[in-house]
Enzyme design. Sequence first.
Site, mmCIF file in Angstrom:
data_model
loop_
_atom_site.group_PDB
_atom_site.id
_atom_site.type_symbol
_atom_site.label_atom_id
_atom_site.label_comp_id
_atom_site.label_asym_id
_atom_site.label_seq_id
_atom_site.Cartn_x
_atom_site.Cartn_y
_atom_site.Cartn_z
ATOM 1 N N GLU A 1 -16.358 -5.316 -12.094
ATOM 2 C CA GLU A 1 -15.677 -6.373 -13.226
ATOM 3 C C GLU A 1 -16.280 -8.054 -12.712
ATOM 4 O O GLU A 1 -16.048 -7.514 -11.166
ATOM 5 C CB GLU A 1 -14.661 -6.191 -12.270
ATOM 6 N N ARG B 1 -11.747 4.452 0.048
ATOM 7 C CA ARG B 1 -12.480 2.619 -0.209
ATOM 8 C C ARG B 1 -12.866 2.897 1.011
ATOM 9 O O ARG B 1 -12.063 2.799 2.021
ATOM 10 C CB ARG B 1 -11.399 2.177 -1.218
ATOM 11 N N LYS C 1 -11.724 -8.720 -3.713
ATOM 12 C CA LYS C 1 -12.148 -10.268 -4.245
ATOM 13 C C LYS C 1 -11.634 -11.335 -4.938
ATOM 14 O O LYS C 1 -11.867 -11.989 -4.553
ATOM 15 C CB LYS C 1 -12.860 -9.685 -5.900
HETATM 16 P P1 ATP Z 1 -11.676 -5.759 -5.784
HETATM 17 O O1 ATP Z 1 -10.242 -4.943 -4.955
HETATM 18 O O2 ATP Z 1 -12.530 -6.514 -4.175
HETATM 19 O O3 ATP Z 1 -11.393 -6.495 -6.554
HETATM 20 P P2 ATP Z 1 -12.470 -3.550 -7.735
HETATM 21 O O4 ATP Z 1 -12.602 -2.728 -7.221
HETATM 22 O O5 ATP Z 1 -11.213 -4.498 -8.203
HETATM 23 O O6 ATP Z 1 -12.470 -4.283 -5.881
HETATM 24 P P3 ATP Z 1 -14.767 -3.646 -8.731
HETATM 25 O O7 ATP Z 1 -15.478 -4.601 -9.316
HETATM 26 O O8 ATP Z 1 -14.006 -2.763 -9.646
HETATM 27 O O9 ATP Z 1 -13.673 -4.155 -7.740
HETATM 28 O O10 ATP Z 1 -16.003 -2.531 -8.201
HETATM 29 C C1 ATP Z 1 -16.616 -2.065 -8.500
HETATM 30 C C2 ATP Z 1 -16.625 -0.522 -8.145
HETATM 31 O O11 ATP Z 1 -16.913 -1.188 -6.593
HETATM 32 C C3 ATP Z 1 -15.442 -0.107 -8.171
HETATM 33 O O12 ATP Z 1 -16.228 1.623 -9.020
HETATM 34 C C4 ATP Z 1 -14.501 0.096 -6.996
HETATM 35 O O13 ATP Z 1 -14.421 1.659 -6.973
HETATM 36 C C5 ATP Z 1 -15.834 -0.137 -6.300
HETATM 37 N N1 ATP Z 1 -15.437 -0.186 -4.421
HETATM 38 C C6 ATP Z 1 -14.765 -1.585 -4.535
HETATM 39 N N2 ATP Z 1 -13.855 -2.071 -3.852
HETATM 40 C C7 ATP Z 1 -14.643 -0.918 -2.538
HETATM 41 C C8 ATP Z 1 -13.993 -0.696 -1.283
HETATM 42 N N3 ATP Z 1 -13.880 -1.285 -0.482
HETATM 43 N N4 ATP Z 1 -14.802 0.497 -1.208
HETATM 44 C C9 ATP Z 1 -15.570 0.922 -1.395
HETATM 45 N N5 ATP Z 1 -16.116 0.959 -3.214
HETATM 46 C C10 ATP Z 1 -15.216 0.436 -3.875
HETATM 47 MG MG MG Z 2 -11.312 -3.133 -10.211
#
Ligand code: ATP
Ligand code: MG
Length: 569
Positions: free
Chosen positions: A36, A261, A271
Site C-alpha cells: 500500500e 511477519r 509504516k
Molecule cells: P505495515 O504494518 O508496516 O504498514 P503492511 O502489511 O500494512 O505493513 P503493506 O504495504 O500492506 O504493509 O505490505 C505489503 C506486503 O508486505 C504485504 O503482503 C504484507 O503482508 C507484507 N509485509 C508487511 N510487513 C511485513 C513484515 N514485517 N514481514 C513480512 N511481510 C510483511
Molecule cells: Mg497493509
Amino acid sequence: MTTTDFTPSNFIRNIILEDLKRNKNDGRVHTRFPPEPNGYLHIGHAKSICLNFGLAAEFGGLCNLRFDDTNPSKEDVEYVEAIKQDVRWLGFDWGNREYYASDYFEQLYEWAVQLIEAGKAYVCDLSAEQIREYRGTLTEPGKESPYRARSVEENLDLFQRMRAGEFPDGSRTLRAKIDMASPNLNMRDPVMYRIVHATHHRTGDKWCIYPTYDFAHGQSDSIEGITHSICTLEFEDHRPLYDWFLDQLNIHHPQQIEFARLNLAYTVLSKRRLLELVEGGYVSGWDDPRMPTLSGLRRRGYTPGSIRNFCERIGVAKKNSVVDIAMLEHCIREDLNKRAPRVMAVLRPLRVVIDNYPENQTEDLEALNNPEDPSMGTRKLPFSRVLYIEGEDFREDPPKQFFRLAPGREVRLRYAYIIKCIGVVKDAETGEVTELHCTYDPDTKSGSPQSGRKVKSTIHWVSAPHSLQAEVRLYNHLFVRPDPEDVEEGADWKSNLNRNSLERLPSCRVERSLAGAAPGSRYQFERLGYFCVDSIDSSDEKLVFNRTVTLRDPWARIEKALKEGAESS
Ligand code: ATP
Ligand code: MG
C-alpha cells in the site's frame, strides 16, 4: 522472546511443489508483492519481496508489483516512487507488470453492483461507530442493520447516487450481506465501499467512493491471475471473506497462504509507527540510517545482497517470532568482509610526535587493501613525524589487561614501526592528555627482515599532515528495549526511544586515499567497523561517514554455540 533458530524448509515452497505435481493452475506460478503506497518499505517488506519474487523465479513464474491503493487520504506518489526504487535496489524486476488496484475501480464497482443485484450486498446508513456497536464481539453475535432488508432497486439507486457524490463522507456504506452471527467477525456484513471525497493520487476526483482493502485485495489478485497469494498471518481471518467474494462472483480463485511477519528486536516494523517517527522529527526522515526502512539501511551502508541473504536465513514460518538484530548485522559483515577495502581512520584523535623521526621526512609504506582478497591490491600510506592514534589506544595508567600504548610501553603501528611512549603532554587546566611523545625503532618496519620483534598489540594511525578531517556518525539501536511496545502502563512506545542512538564525531581523521570517496562507497576502518560515505551530507569539502556496523560479531558466537549444542545433543 528473542529467537535464534530458523526454519530451513519452506512450507510455502512445499505447497507450490505439490500444486505443480498435480498440475494445478496448468503448472503456472504467479505471485505478487502488493504494497500500500502509504509509507516507505522496511526490512519486513523485504522478506515478502524476496519470498514472492524468489518463488516466481525459482519456478519459472512471474511476480507482479501491485500497489494496493484504495485509501486516497493516506497514499502518495512519493511513496509509489520510493517503493519502486527500493524493490529495484533489492535486485528484483517486475518487467512491465506494474499494476494498481485503482486501475480496477470500474471493474470492482461492477462487481459490487452484481452482488447488489444478487441480493448479496446492501447500502447501510449506520455510522462507523454504530456499525462497530452492531458488530458484536468474539463472544456475542452481532445485530442486523435496520437497512439490511432494503430492496435491490433501492440499493442500486442509492449506490449509484453514492458514486455520483450526492452524500457526504461517512453517511452511507455498501456492505456485504453475509452473517451477523458468524463466529468470524470479518464475515459480519463487512463494509465494501465507503464515501470519501478525497483526491486520489492516480484517479484524481473521478471517484468519491472507494472499495475497502478487503473488497479490493482478493479480486485484484484474481484479475491478475495470481496463483499463490502470499500474505502475513493477520490475514488468515480474512481468507473466508476473500473466498466468499470470489465464490459469489464466480471468478478465478487464487490460493491464499499466510506466513509469519518479520519482527526485529530493538525496532518497529510498521509504516504507521515509522511515519510517526518521521513526522515527529524523532529521526531525520524515512532514510535516516537508524530506520529499519530499506532506504535507511541503504544509506547506512547495507548491501542488497546482505538483505537478501538475511531474508533467506530467517526462513518462512507459520508462527510469529522476533529475530535478533545481530543476525542482520552478521549478514552485512559477512558481505563487506569480502568486498570492502580496508583503510585507516581515527575517530577520536590523539596527537603523537615521533621525536627521533626526521622533521619534513615522509615515507610511503605499503598497505594491503583487503587481506581477504589479494586481487584488491595495495596502496601507499604516508608516514611522518606527527601522527594521530585513537585516544582509546592510550592509557596513562593502564589496567591489567590493557596491552596497548602507555608510558614506557611499546606497540606496533599497523604497516609501520614499533613505537615507544616516552612522554605525555597534558592540558594544564583539565589534566586531559593532549599529545604523546614517542620514539620509533627504525629496524622494525613492517615487512623488513628485522621486523620480527614481537609486541603485544598493533594499533591503527594516520599521518597528521597527510590525513583528512571527516565527520563520522555512529549509530546504536533506535530503541532501548528489544520490544519497543513494552512500556509502563499509560506510557507511549516512543518513551522507549534510545536518546543515544546517534553519536556525531565531527573531528575524525582519515587517511588521504579517501579524498573524493564516492557517496555510498563502503570501507572497513581497520579495527573499528564498516563505514559508508553518506549519500546526502558528504561532499568533497566535508567527508561524512556512517558506521554501518562494528567489527564485533555476537551473532557468529551465538551461531557457533548453537551448532556445538546441536552436535553434542
Ligand atoms: P505495515 O504494518 O508496516 O504498514 P503492511 O502489511 O500494512 O505493513 P503493506 O504495504 O500492506 O504493509 O505490505 C505489503 C506486503 O508486505 C504485504 O503482503 C504484507 O503482508 C507484507 N509485509 C508487511 N510487513 C511485513 C513484515 N514485517 N514481514 C513480512 N511481510 C510483511
Ligand atoms: Mg497493509
